[in-house]
Design a protein around this motif. Structure first.
Motif, PDB file in Angstrom:
ATOM      1  N   VAL A 131      28.098  38.429  15.688  1.00 27.21           N
ATOM      2  CA  VAL A 131      26.665  38.233  15.976  1.00 27.21           C
ATOM      3  C   VAL A 131      26.266  38.915  17.280  1.00 27.21           C
ATOM      4  O   VAL A 131      25.215  39.529  17.395  1.00 27.21           O
ATOM      5  CB  VAL A 131      26.320  36.735  16.012  1.00 27.21           C
ATOM      6  CG1 VAL A 131      24.966  36.504  16.650  1.00 27.21           C
ATOM      7  CG2 VAL A 131      26.360  36.142  14.615  1.00 27.21           C
TER       8      VAL A 131
ATOM      9  N   ALA B   9      26.008  41.777  19.622  1.00 24.17           N
ATOM     10  CA  ALA B   9      26.098  43.231  19.438  1.00 24.17           C
ATOM     11  C   ALA B   9      26.958  43.863  20.533  1.00 24.17           C
ATOM     12  O   ALA B   9      26.810  43.532  21.707  1.00 24.17           O
ATOM     13  CB  ALA B   9      24.696  43.842  19.462  1.00 24.17           C
TER      14      ALA B   9
ATOM     15  N   SER C 167      20.836  38.861  12.448  1.00 22.95           N
ATOM     16  CA  SER C 167      19.548  39.531  12.334  1.00 22.95           C
ATOM     17  C   SER C 167      18.471  38.474  12.093  1.00 22.95           C
ATOM     18  O   SER C 167      18.602  37.647  11.200  1.00 22.95           O
ATOM     19  CB  SER C 167      19.590  40.517  11.169  1.00 22.95           C
ATOM     20  OG  SER C 167      18.340  41.144  11.036  1.00 22.95           O
TER      21      SER C 167
ATOM     22  N   SER D  39      16.866  49.246  15.998  1.00 28.66           N
ATOM     23  CA  SER D  39      17.413  48.009  15.477  1.00 28.66           C
ATOM     24  C   SER D  39      18.738  48.269  14.771  1.00 28.66           C
ATOM     25  O   SER D  39      18.794  49.108  13.873  1.00 28.66           O
ATOM     26  CB  SER D  39      16.427  47.397  14.474  1.00 28.66           C
ATOM     27  OG  SER D  39      17.011  46.338  13.774  1.00 28.66           O
TER      28      SER D  39
ATOM     29  N   GLU E 265      25.166  34.595  25.273  1.00 23.23           N
ATOM     30  CA  GLU E 265      25.259  34.488  23.808  1.00 23.23           C
ATOM     31  C   GLU E 265      26.536  33.783  23.356  1.00 23.23           C
ATOM     32  O   GLU E 265      26.517  32.940  22.467  1.00 23.23           O
ATOM     33  CB  GLU E 265      25.240  35.884  23.183  1.00 23.23           C
ATOM     34  CG  GLU E 265      23.881  36.520  23.046  1.00 23.23           C
ATOM     35  CD  GLU E 265      23.975  37.915  22.389  1.00 23.23           C
ATOM     36  OE1 GLU E 265      23.224  38.174  21.424  1.00 23.23           O
ATOM     37  OE2 GLU E 265      24.803  38.716  22.830  1.00 23.23           O
TER      38      GLU E 265
HETATM   39  C1  BG6 Z   1      19.838  39.096  17.402  1.00 20.70           C
HETATM   40  C2  BG6 Z   1      21.327  39.437  17.531  1.00 20.70           C
HETATM   41  O1  BG6 Z   1      19.634  38.244  16.337  1.00 20.70           O
HETATM   42  O2  BG6 Z   1      19.087  40.281  17.176  1.00 20.70           O
HETATM   43  C3  BG6 Z   1      21.473  40.379  18.716  1.00 20.70           C
HETATM   44  O3  BG6 Z   1      22.046  38.232  17.770  1.00 20.70           O
HETATM   45  C4  BG6 Z   1      20.642  41.630  18.466  1.00 20.70           C
HETATM   46  O4  BG6 Z   1      22.828  40.725  18.861  1.00 20.70           O
HETATM   47  C5  BG6 Z   1      19.185  41.284  18.174  1.00 20.70           C
HETATM   48  O5  BG6 Z   1      20.713  42.451  19.584  1.00 20.70           O
HETATM   49  C6  BG6 Z   1      18.441  42.503  17.649  1.00 20.70           C
HETATM   50  O6  BG6 Z   1      19.016  42.880  16.419  1.00 20.70           O
HETATM   51  P1  BG6 Z   1      18.782  44.314  15.771  1.00 20.70           P
HETATM   52  O7  BG6 Z   1      19.525  44.242  14.473  1.00 20.70           O
HETATM   53  O8  BG6 Z   1      17.308  44.480  15.572  1.00 20.70           O
HETATM   54  O9  BG6 Z   1      19.344  45.336  16.705  1.00 20.70           O
END
Ligand code: BG6
Length: 462
Positions: free
Chosen positions: A253, A255, A458, A202, A342
């Motif tokens: 937002v 990634a 997140s 994550s 997205e």
């Molecule tokens: C979503 C984000 O809320 O969570 C994505 O918009 C991300 O970009 C996904 O890949 C997982 O988030 P994390 O922080 O657990 O890698």
């Protein structure tokens, strides 16, 4: 008293009009951080919000209750006892969370990938031993040797990094590897034997489903490690060990650099496990030199940003997009489709190229472009066949191909070239042009690329 009656997850801050100089905060499940300043204190959800004011922070634990005034703070547990805490130093500065000359954080973070790749590898490659060093795993070579199955669990883009990790660990270390949606894994009663190693991956380290999957795996007695970007995050603190990605703060937002950083860490893991098993020192060095060539190869692709922007003009009115890839690049088809959805809000799907014939081909037509990820690898010829099938149905094709390849250039409508590279590092180089394509298309459509609708950086509530 009130919080003892509260059910569910929360991160709250509270103050009372009659006591204006005191702020209270409490957390359970959702992240909450105390910022310790000079003559001022802060309660925040993420350190990037206060790094311009202080880099001294306390990562609060579940059931902590904090009270702050200008020049003092106090932390107790919900049970009322004084809570133990530690003041940590944030490793990045306000410049890192500043846009600089970039129009958007997403583009800034796409261009930070050569550095993010280097930082994920820094101090973790041993030329002498022809392997990777991941001290944070807290596991001896003997313990790593006993691992006979690996489960990778995550959400969103991190899950797609896991799918690349699955290919890497199986081909470089020959360990059966499974990828599980964290939101499914946490409720599934998956049979796992004692030598199964679980990784929760994550960027934020706070995604509630991934956190719950980690807790479920630990509850079942499995050694559960984390791969996270945010230092001090809940997943990092609750795992039995793990690897920090060191990608720096990711504000956009959608990634981007965190994806490539996760794939680098998973490549290091596959190299380490492989060298403990079947990989020779010569093969170890091949992996290391390929990894070390990546920052420059990635920069060559970033130099094509303007051409890719030009290309999006041709496809701005497309109804939707299909993404295809095989082996290491099937996860990139999934990630490319996710990025496009997205931030452009257009329909997009990712598929293994050969699945075309089993249904997806019904969607092919002049209004639905296909993006075929077809670098030079063992399945290149197969991907050429798929392009011919799409072209036969008048479907436009944008190919992500290895530079100098004439045949695919003749077949496809448009080609975005990547430098020649071994197949196991191609996913890093094929992901970047797809990030740029989605970014430029979204800008053309006037979307808010850093804060796309309905999405959060997140997801901390179920
Ligand atoms: C979503 C984000 O809320 O969570 C994505 O918009 C991300 O970009 C996904 O890949 C997982 O988030 P994390 O922080 O657990 O890698």
């Amino acid at each position: 008293m009130a919080l003892k009656q509260v059910v569910g997850t929360y991160g709250v801050a509270l103050f009372h009009v009659d006591v204006p100089d005191v702020l209270l905060g409490a957390r359970r499940g959702s992240p909450l951080i105390l910022g310790v300043g000079k003559g001022q204190n802060f309660i925040v959800s993420d350190v990037s919000a206060i790094v311009a004011h202080t880099r001294d922070v306390v990562y609060l634990d579940d059931y902590d209750v904090v009270s702050i005034e200008r020049d003092q703070f106090d932390i107790v547990s919900l049970a009322g006892a004084d809570a133990s805490f530690q003041v940590s130093k944030v490793e990045f500065s306000s410049e890192d969370v500043d846009l600089g000359t970039f129009p958007h954080f997403m583009l800034k973070e796409i261009f930070e990938q050569p550095n993010a790749i280097r930082d994920a590898m820094r101090g973790r490659l041993s030329i002498e031993e022809c392997t990777a060093k991941l001290g944070g795993l807290n596991m001896s070579s003997r313990e790593l040797r006993d691992v006979d199955r690996i489960v990778l669990t995550a959400c969103g883009t991190a899950l797609h990094a896991c799918r690349v990790g699955e290919c890497l660990i199986e081909s470089l270390a020959h360990i059966p590897t499974e990828v599980e949606f964290a939101s499914e894994f946490r409720y599934r009663n998956m049979p796992m034997n004692k030598d199964t190693l679980v990784f929760a991956i994550s960027q934020s380290g706070e995604t509630i489903d991934t956190l719950a999957a980690l807790r479920e795996s630990k509850r079942k007695g499995h050694r559960t490690l984390g791969i996270c970007n945010s230092v001090g995050s809940t997943i990092a603190r609750e795992s039995d060990g793990g690897v920090y990605m060191h990608a720096g703060p990711e504000i956009g937002v959608a990634a981007t650099k965190s994806f490539t950083s996760q794939v680098i860490v998973l490549t290091l893991l596959a190299l380490l496990l492989g060298r403990i098993r079947n990989l020779s020192s010569v093969q170890g060095i091949e992996v290391i030199s390929a990894l070390e060539s990546l920052p420059d190869l990635a920069r060559q692709i970033l130099d094509q940003s303007a051409q890719i922007e030009k290309l999006t003009e041709k496809y701005v009115d497309a109804a939707g997009f299909l993404f295809f890839g095989r082996q290491y690049n099937y996860p990139i088809a999934l990630e490319g489709a996710l990025k496009l959805k997205e931030i452009t809000y257009k329909f997009a799907e990712g598929h293994p190229s050969a699945e075309l014939k089993h249904g997806v081909i019904a969607l092919i037509g002049p209004e639905v472009p296909s993006i075929m990820i077809a670098p030079d690898d063992a399945v290149y010829e197969k991907n050429l066949n798929s392009i011919e099938q799409i072209k036969a149905r008048k479907g436009p094709v944008i190919a992500i191909a290895t530079e100098g390849r004439k045949q695919i250039a003749a077949l496809a409508d448009d080609v975005i070239c990547i430098p020649k590279c071994p197949d196991f590092i191609s996913p890093i180089l094929t992901a970047i042009p797809l990030q740029l394509f989605s970014y430029h298309l979204a800008v053309k459509l006037g979307r808010d690329v850093d804060k796309p609708r309905n999405l959060a950086k997140s997801v901390t509530v179920e």
